[in-house]
Design a protein around this motif. Structure first.
Motif, PDB file in Angstrom:
ATOM      1  N   SER A 260       0.947  -1.104  -0.318  1.00 39.70           N
ATOM      2  CA  SER A 260       0.358  -0.440   0.646  1.00 39.70           C
ATOM      3  C   SER A 260       1.504   1.278  -0.151  1.00 39.70           C
ATOM      4  O   SER A 260       2.236   1.684   0.353  1.00 39.70           O
ATOM      5  N   TYR A 261       0.406   2.389  -1.093  1.00 41.68           N
ATOM      6  CA  TYR A 261       0.751   3.737  -0.605  1.00 41.68           C
ATOM      7  C   TYR A 261       0.152   4.405   0.265  1.00 41.68           C
ATOM      8  O   TYR A 261      -1.201   4.983  -0.794  1.00 41.68           O
ATOM      9  N   ASP A 262       0.428   5.515   1.155  1.00 41.61           N
ATOM     10  CA  ASP A 262      -0.478   6.319   1.406  1.00 41.61           C
ATOM     11  C   ASP A 262      -0.576   8.215   0.995  1.00 41.61           C
ATOM     12  O   ASP A 262       0.437   8.030   0.760  1.00 41.61           O
ATOM     13  N   LEU A 263      -1.578   8.085   0.081  1.00 42.23           N
ATOM     14  CA  LEU A 263      -1.360   9.334  -1.000  1.00 42.23           C
ATOM     15  C   LEU A 263      -1.690  10.792   0.156  1.00 42.23           C
ATOM     16  O   LEU A 263      -1.330  11.090  -0.286  1.00 42.23           O
ATOM     17  N   LYS A 264      -1.533  10.190   1.169  1.00 46.06           N
ATOM     18  CA  LYS A 264      -1.768  11.519   2.298  1.00 46.06           C
ATOM     19  C   LYS A 264       0.200  11.793   3.170  1.00 46.06           C
ATOM     20  O   LYS A 264       0.615  12.672   3.103  1.00 46.06           O
ATOM     21  N   THR A 265       0.296  10.810   3.990  1.00 43.84           N
ATOM     22  CA  THR A 265       1.382  10.676   5.132  1.00 43.84           C
ATOM     23  C   THR A 265       3.064  10.436   3.422  1.00 43.84           C
ATOM     24  O   THR A 265       4.050   9.883   3.687  1.00 43.84           O
ATOM     25  N   GLY A 266       2.750   9.464   2.415  1.00 45.50           N
ATOM     26  CA  GLY A 266       3.936   9.181   1.379  1.00 45.50           C
ATOM     27  C   GLY A 266       4.510   7.965   2.019  1.00 45.50           C
ATOM     28  O   GLY A 266       5.535   7.304   1.637  1.00 45.50           O
ATOM     29  N   GLU A 267       3.859   7.233   3.006  1.00 46.26           N
ATOM     30  CA  GLU A 267       4.505   5.912   3.723  1.00 46.26           C
ATOM     31  C   GLU A 267       3.957   4.695   2.743  1.00 46.26           C
ATOM     32  O   GLU A 267       2.816   4.809   2.203  1.00 46.26           O
ATOM     33  N   TRP A 268       4.911   3.909   2.239  1.00 49.36           N
ATOM     34  CA  TRP A 268       4.984   2.602   1.432  1.00 49.36           C
ATOM     35  C   TRP A 268       5.142   1.331   3.305  1.00 49.36           C
ATOM     36  O   TRP A 268       5.896   1.467   3.529  1.00 49.36           O
ATOM     37  N   ASN A 269       3.965   0.325   2.638  1.00 50.15           N
ATOM     38  CA  ASN A 269       3.765  -0.308   3.586  1.00 50.15           C
ATOM     39  C   ASN A 269       3.927  -1.743   1.922  1.00 50.15           C
ATOM     40  O   ASN A 269       2.592  -1.821   1.774  1.00 50.15           O
ATOM     41  N   VAL A 270       4.448  -2.485   2.994  1.00 48.43           N
ATOM     42  CA  VAL A 270       4.305  -4.253   2.779  1.00 48.43           C
ATOM     43  C   VAL A 270       3.291  -4.622   3.300  1.00 48.43           C
ATOM     44  O   VAL A 270       3.208  -5.348   4.650  1.00 48.43           O
ATOM     45  N   LEU A 271       2.817  -6.115   2.529  1.00 49.78           N
ATOM     46  CA  LEU A 271       1.085  -5.955   3.182  1.00 49.78           C
ATOM     47  C   LEU A 271       1.272  -7.697   3.300  1.00 49.78           C
ATOM     48  O   LEU A 271       2.233  -8.315   2.280  1.00 49.78           O
ATOM     49  N   THR A 272       0.577  -8.435   3.536  1.00 46.87           N
ATOM     50  CA  THR A 272       0.268  -9.627   3.144  1.00 46.87           C
ATOM     51  C   THR A 272      -0.311 -10.597   1.960  1.00 46.87           C
ATOM     52  O   THR A 272      -0.626  -9.752   1.108  1.00 46.87           O
ATOM     53  N   LYS A 273       0.654 -11.186   1.236  1.00 44.42           N
ATOM     54  CA  LYS A 273       1.415 -11.929  -0.086  1.00 44.42           C
ATOM     55  C   LYS A 273      -0.539 -12.735  -0.244  1.00 44.42           C
ATOM     56  O   LYS A 273      -0.984 -12.380   0.420  1.00 44.42           O
ATOM     57  N   SER A 274      -0.808 -12.052  -1.712  1.00 43.19           N
ATOM     58  CA  SER A 274      -2.214 -12.469  -2.258  1.00 43.19           C
ATOM     59  C   SER A 274      -0.954 -14.021  -2.195  1.00 43.19           C
ATOM     60  O   SER A 274      -0.426 -14.925  -2.174  1.00 43.19           O
ATOM     61  N   PRO A 275      -2.483 -15.203  -2.365  1.00 46.75           N
ATOM     62  CA  PRO A 275      -2.934 -16.303  -2.414  1.00 46.75           C
ATOM     63  C   PRO A 275      -1.633 -17.092  -3.982  1.00 46.75           C
ATOM     64  O   PRO A 275      -1.545 -18.224  -3.956  1.00 46.75           O
ATOM     65  N   HIS A 276      -2.158 -16.175  -4.496  1.00 50.15           N
ATOM     66  CA  HIS A 276      -1.039 -16.706  -6.482  1.00 50.15           C
ATOM     67  C   HIS A 276      -0.400 -15.408  -6.638  1.00 50.15           C
ATOM     68  O   HIS A 276      -1.248 -14.538  -6.821  1.00 50.15           O
ATOM     69  N   ILE A 277       0.897 -16.210  -7.094  1.00 48.06           N
ATOM     70  CA  ILE A 277       1.475 -14.944  -8.153  1.00 48.06           C
ATOM     71  C   ILE A 277       0.400 -15.357  -9.160  1.00 48.06           C
ATOM     72  O   ILE A 277       0.170 -16.018  -9.540  1.00 48.06           O
ATOM     73  N   ARG A 278       0.728 -13.732  -9.921  1.00 49.91           N
ATOM     74  CA  ARG A 278      -0.021 -13.662 -11.314  1.00 49.91           C
ATOM     75  C   ARG A 278       0.697 -11.864 -11.584  1.00 49.91           C
ATOM     76  O   ARG A 278       1.142 -11.167 -10.963  1.00 49.91           O
ATOM     77  N   ASP A 279       0.497 -12.136 -12.853  1.00 51.56           N
ATOM     78  CA  ASP A 279       1.341 -10.540 -13.515  1.00 51.56           C
ATOM     79  C   ASP A 279       0.033 -10.397 -15.158  1.00 51.56           C
ATOM     80  O   ASP A 279      -0.672 -11.209 -15.236  1.00 51.56           O
ATOM     81  N   HIS A 280      -0.441  -8.744 -15.265  1.00 56.91           N
ATOM     82  CA  HIS A 280      -1.005  -9.149 -16.563  1.00 56.91           C
ATOM     83  C   HIS A 280      -2.326  -9.010 -15.924  1.00 56.91           C
ATOM     84  O   HIS A 280      -2.830  -9.636 -17.040  1.00 56.91           O
ATOM     85  N   PHE A 281      -2.714  -8.097 -15.375  1.00 59.75           N
ATOM     86  CA  PHE A 281      -4.117  -8.433 -14.655  1.00 59.75           C
ATOM     87  C   PHE A 281      -4.703  -7.190 -14.363  1.00 59.75           C
ATOM     88  O   PHE A 281      -3.551  -6.131 -13.432  1.00 59.75           O
ATOM     89  N   PRO A 282      -5.598  -7.254 -14.132  1.00 60.27           N
ATOM     90  CA  PRO A 282      -6.634  -6.282 -13.461  1.00 60.27           C
ATOM     91  C   PRO A 282      -7.109  -6.697 -12.152  1.00 60.27           C
ATOM     92  O   PRO A 282      -7.378  -7.854 -11.589  1.00 60.27           O
ATOM     93  N   ALA A 283      -7.233  -5.539 -11.411  1.00 62.81           N
ATOM     94  CA  ALA A 283      -7.966  -5.707  -9.607  1.00 62.81           C
ATOM     95  C   ALA A 283      -8.962  -4.929  -9.557  1.00 62.81           C
ATOM     96  O   ALA A 283      -9.279  -3.636 -10.359  1.00 62.81           O
TER      97      ALA A 283
END
Length: 338
Positions: A173-196
């Protein structure tokens, strides 16, 4: 493809999605795709974003250094704005405040594209590109899904090294107000070239592939390595799960929109030589999938936007790999046309 309750969600990325809500008696089986006759100039492209900002639909980035093209859905006309400061592709743009944010993007030529070191912003009202904050070196990647939720950009999945290696299941996550970048829990499956997309405090990851898949005699084996699983992150519970029912026709680089309590996943690329023309609909209440009317032209590597209850999709590639469509289609009730 009514009541137009405005919402703003993101789409992909290939890609951002802005939504005007559909009516509760929505009958998507009565919707059809129509290719729109347009005026003005538009630059064909793929691996771009397509987003809505204040009633105008913005086509940004894509392979090559392209201008921003703006589509007015009331006049069916295109206008041309400034070019991007560099080649920017493989991203899902998001709107926040008065800017369109580009994060999780790549630059350079196939197959060794490099992830951008910074977030970039485009300001529609002043037609300006601005270089934003630096992305942590170990979290840079392209082809990721991006959404905005509660003043933060959430970035999921992606690939580290162009089309060579590094497909992952990172979640940040990137906080648009504070500029803080946080690493969160990984998703269940690897993937690229996709929309969320975010719906009802849940983030959905649909489609995509593992572009790290290569064989000694077949570098492009990754085209077949599509991901059928739908992973869901519940913001209230701070946990991931995978839906029971898989995407019926798994593809990569499709587009994604919300229609009431349904998701519509459009197009993509995979095993076949042509881009896919399927419009696949997931009912979030039942978990069941159904097939909607197909696109007139299959396409991948672009975004889709809902405006006044109709779905618009523009640009993208009509074939597996590179291509540059200039057409735009609208998904609307068959009797309505456009």
């Amino acid at each position: 493809m009514m009541n137009f309750l405005f919402k703003r969600v993101l789409v992909l990325g290939c890609l951002l999605i802005s939504i005007f809500g559909f009516s509760q008696d929505l009958k998507l089986d009565q919707y059809r795709w129509t290719t729109i006759n347009t005026s003005g100039e538009v630059t064909g492209r793929h691996e771009n974003a397509f987003v809505e900002y204040k009633g105008q639909l913005y086509l940004l980035g894509g392979r090559g250094i392209n201008p921003v093209n703006v589509f007015d859905p009331e006049t069916n006309s295109w206008t041309t704005k400034s070019k991007s400061p560099m080649e920017i592709h493989h991203f899902q743009a998001v709107v926040y405040g008065d800017a369109i944010f580009l994060v999780g993007a790549m630059t350079g030529k196939y197959p060794k594209e490099t992830p951008l070191e910074n977030i970039w912003m485009y300001y529609p009202e002043t037609n300006r590109w601005v270089k934003g904050p630096e992305i942590p070196a170990d979290r840079r990647r392209g082809g990721a899904g991006a959404v905005v939720y509660n003043d933060k950009i959430y970035l999921v999945g992606g690939i580290d090294y162009g089309h060579t290696s590094g497909t992952n299941n990172y979640f940040d996550s990137y906080d648009l107000k504070t500029g803080e970048w946080n690493v969160l829990t990984k998703s269940p499956h690897i993937r690229d070239h996709f929309p969320a997309i975010v719906v009802d405090n849940k983030l959905y990851c649909v489609g995509g592939r593992n572009t790290s898949v290569h064989y000694p005699d077949n570098f492009g084996a990754f085209f077949n390595a599509t991901i059928p699983y739908v992973d869901v992150y519940d913001f209230a519970k701070n946990e991931w799960r995978t839906l029971e029912n898989e995407l019926p026709v798994p593809t990569a680089a499709g587009s994604l929109v919300q229609a009431d309590n349904k998701l519509i996943y459009i197009g993509g690329e995979g095993r076949q030589a042509q881009a896919y023309n399927q419009a696949q609909c997931l009912d979030l209440a039942t978990g069941e999938w159904l097939q909607l009317a197909p696109l007139n032209t299959g396409r991948h590597g672009t975004g889709a936007v809902i405006y006044k209850g109709n779905v618009f999709i523009a640009a993208g590639s009509p074939v597996k790999g590179g291509g540059a469509l200039t057409s735009i289609e609208v998904f609307a009730p068959a009797a309505e046309g456009h």
